[in-house]
Scaffold this active site. Sequence first.
Site, PDB file in Angstrom:
ATOM      1  N   ASP A   1       0.838  -1.195   0.000  1.00  0.00           N
ATOM      2  CA  ASP A   1       0.000   0.000   0.000  1.00  0.00           C
ATOM      3  C   ASP A   1       0.878   1.253   0.000  1.00  0.00           C
ATOM      4  OD1 ASP A   1      -2.107   1.734   0.265  1.00  0.00           O
ATOM      5  OD2 ASP A   1      -2.964   0.762   2.022  1.00  0.00           O
TER       6      ASP A   1
ATOM      7  N   CYS B   1      -5.916   4.248  -3.250  1.00  0.00           N
ATOM      8  CA  CYS B   1      -6.212   2.877  -2.812  1.00  0.00           C
ATOM      9  C   CYS B   1      -7.512   2.247  -3.301  1.00  0.00           C
ATOM     10  CB  CYS B   1      -6.244   2.838  -1.284  1.00  0.00           C
ATOM     11  SG  CYS B   1      -4.934   3.729  -0.452  1.00  0.00           S
TER      12      CYS B   1
ATOM     13  N   LYS C   1      -5.987  -5.407   4.346  1.00  0.00           N
ATOM     14  CA  LYS C   1      -6.864  -4.253   4.100  1.00  0.00           C
ATOM     15  C   LYS C   1      -7.929  -4.592   3.056  1.00  0.00           C
ATOM     16  CE  LYS C   1      -6.239   0.298   1.887  1.00  0.00           C
ATOM     17  NZ  LYS C   1      -5.368   1.501   1.871  1.00  0.00           N
TER      18      LYS C   1
ATOM     19  N   HIS D   1     -11.222  -2.347   2.276  1.00  0.00           N
ATOM     20  CA  HIS D   1     -11.456  -1.048   1.628  1.00  0.00           C
ATOM     21  C   HIS D   1     -12.400  -1.108   0.433  1.00  0.00           C
ATOM     22  CE1 HIS D   1      -9.511   3.137   0.704  1.00  0.00           C
ATOM     23  NE2 HIS D   1     -10.607   3.218   1.433  1.00  0.00           N
TER      24      HIS D   1
ATOM     25  N   HIS E   1       1.627   2.105   4.053  1.00  0.00           N
ATOM     26  CA  HIS E   1       0.679   3.230   4.176  1.00  0.00           C
ATOM     27  C   HIS E   1       0.763   3.757   5.609  1.00  0.00           C
ATOM     28  CE1 HIS E   1      -3.276   5.193   4.513  1.00  0.00           C
ATOM     29  NE2 HIS E   1      -3.490   5.026   3.216  1.00  0.00           N
TER      30      HIS E   1
ATOM     31  N   ASP F   1      -0.428  -0.794  -4.659  1.00  0.00           N
ATOM     32  CA  ASP F   1      -1.760  -0.388  -5.148  1.00  0.00           C
ATOM     33  C   ASP F   1      -1.770   0.975  -5.825  1.00  0.00           C
ATOM     34  OD1 ASP F   1      -1.420   1.167  -2.822  1.00  0.00           O
ATOM     35  OD2 ASP F   1      -3.559   1.083  -2.326  1.00  0.00           O
ATOM     36  N   ASN F   2      -0.719   1.762  -5.614  1.00  0.00           N
ATOM     37  CA  ASN F   2      -0.576   3.070  -6.286  1.00  0.00           C
ATOM     38  C   ASN F   2       0.826   3.578  -5.963  1.00  0.00           C
ATOM     39  OD1 ASN F   2      -2.784   3.761  -3.747  1.00  0.00           O
ATOM     40  ND2 ASN F   2      -0.800   4.784  -3.671  1.00  0.00           N
TER      41      ASN F   2
END
Length: 466
Positions: free
Chosen positions: A36, A76, A132, A134, A228, A286-287
Amino acid sequence: MKYHVVLFIILSSILFPSCKEELPTDKPNFIIILTDDQGYADVGFNGCRDIPTPHIDRIAANGVKFTDAYVSYSVCGPSRAGLITGRYQDRFGFGRNPLFAANDSLMGLALTEETIADFTGREGYRTKAIGKWHLGAHASLRPLKRGFDEFFGFLTGGHQYFPEEWTLQDLSGVKAQYDAYRTKILDNDQRIEETEYLTDALSREAVSFVEQNSKDPFFLYLAYNAPHGPLQATQEYLARFDNIKDPKRKTYAAMVSAVDDGVGLLLDKLEELGILENTLVFFLSDNGGPEQVNGSDNSPLRDGKGSLFEGGVRVPFAMMWQNGIKGPLVYDQVVSSLDIAATIAVHAGASPANKLDGVDLIPYVSGKNSGSPHEYLFWRKFDQKAYAVRAGQMKLVNDRKVKDGLFNLESDISEANELSDQNMADSLKKQKDLWEKEMVDPVFMGLGQDKEYSREHPERFTMEAY
Ligand code: CA
């Protein structure tokens, strides 16, 4: 004549039992390891020097490293919605990062969509989501309702890492957007008393899952929330980085190192069980990294998390499957996180209900298919009216900083020099417009509308104990 045909059928079924019955033992296992907000440069296989990631690097060294791999959004929630469905998330209105609103059945992954767990589950795969989620906290949107047999983790967009911070028994204690970072961890539907540093707990559960399911095909979605924020690491991991003086980068490094240890434990366990060779493992972030926030590094890419420049959407990405790919390979054509679902569907022998936007990567990586997996990749940020298109080495970006800026990524990976080729820009924009006709507006409000949403939904934080 008829007698011979019948005899033939009977004999064939005895001598050659149907392929279907034999398939399960050959079907590969699938593991997606998602980190993350990890920067493009922050893995050893992309040249990272100050944070060793020897175990993550094993995936690239025994498989393939993708140089030009993208996620479908630069934050995310929407990125995960694209990944887990294999479809552009704007097809089903997931164009915003969701708010935490467990009473709202629209706040998350639309029920029209299937997850990878849905379609692998139908083929007999045992499925688990760890970490996670989300993709919706409402009872109807949780992992066990979205195809997963098992879940261990938390529902919101992030979490505190230390057990002593998990002071809320359940969602009834959540009274503001980020309170859910403090809820106790969920083991399926039960809130539990977890005692380990979160990243270590997630790794432990992953190892345990493959141990329990080594005889049957499985799909494991291991979604670490590290690195994150909040930036939190144990002394054990921090002590490895006395060489890093910047406190932010030091803690970030420790968090990445904890993930790397977990990846090592998981790969070792697969090897010990004799199933590593027939397990297809994906690793990606994820990014892009929010460099100022968590000390990540996307160099040489421009910008980071939230942006449609390369730093926001191009991510570290590797894949291994020793029975299917002979590594080490480097693949430099454009690939997408949307390809993960398509690859898994093909090799699980599954039939997703909805049309996927990705392709099976295996024939491309092995050289059987020589073309590019994607003629075009598209991104859009609905609220900002921002978009980007990549076709070959050309990329068109439209956002606050540039108006339809055209870049050649082969000669200008940092997107520093806008080209003046109006025909090319017009052509890419036209493709984007065609693509956008298939997309729909967001179906829920996002993080940027926290106050507005709370005004319109006064019941938002009146959740029952669950
Ligand atoms: Ca993220």
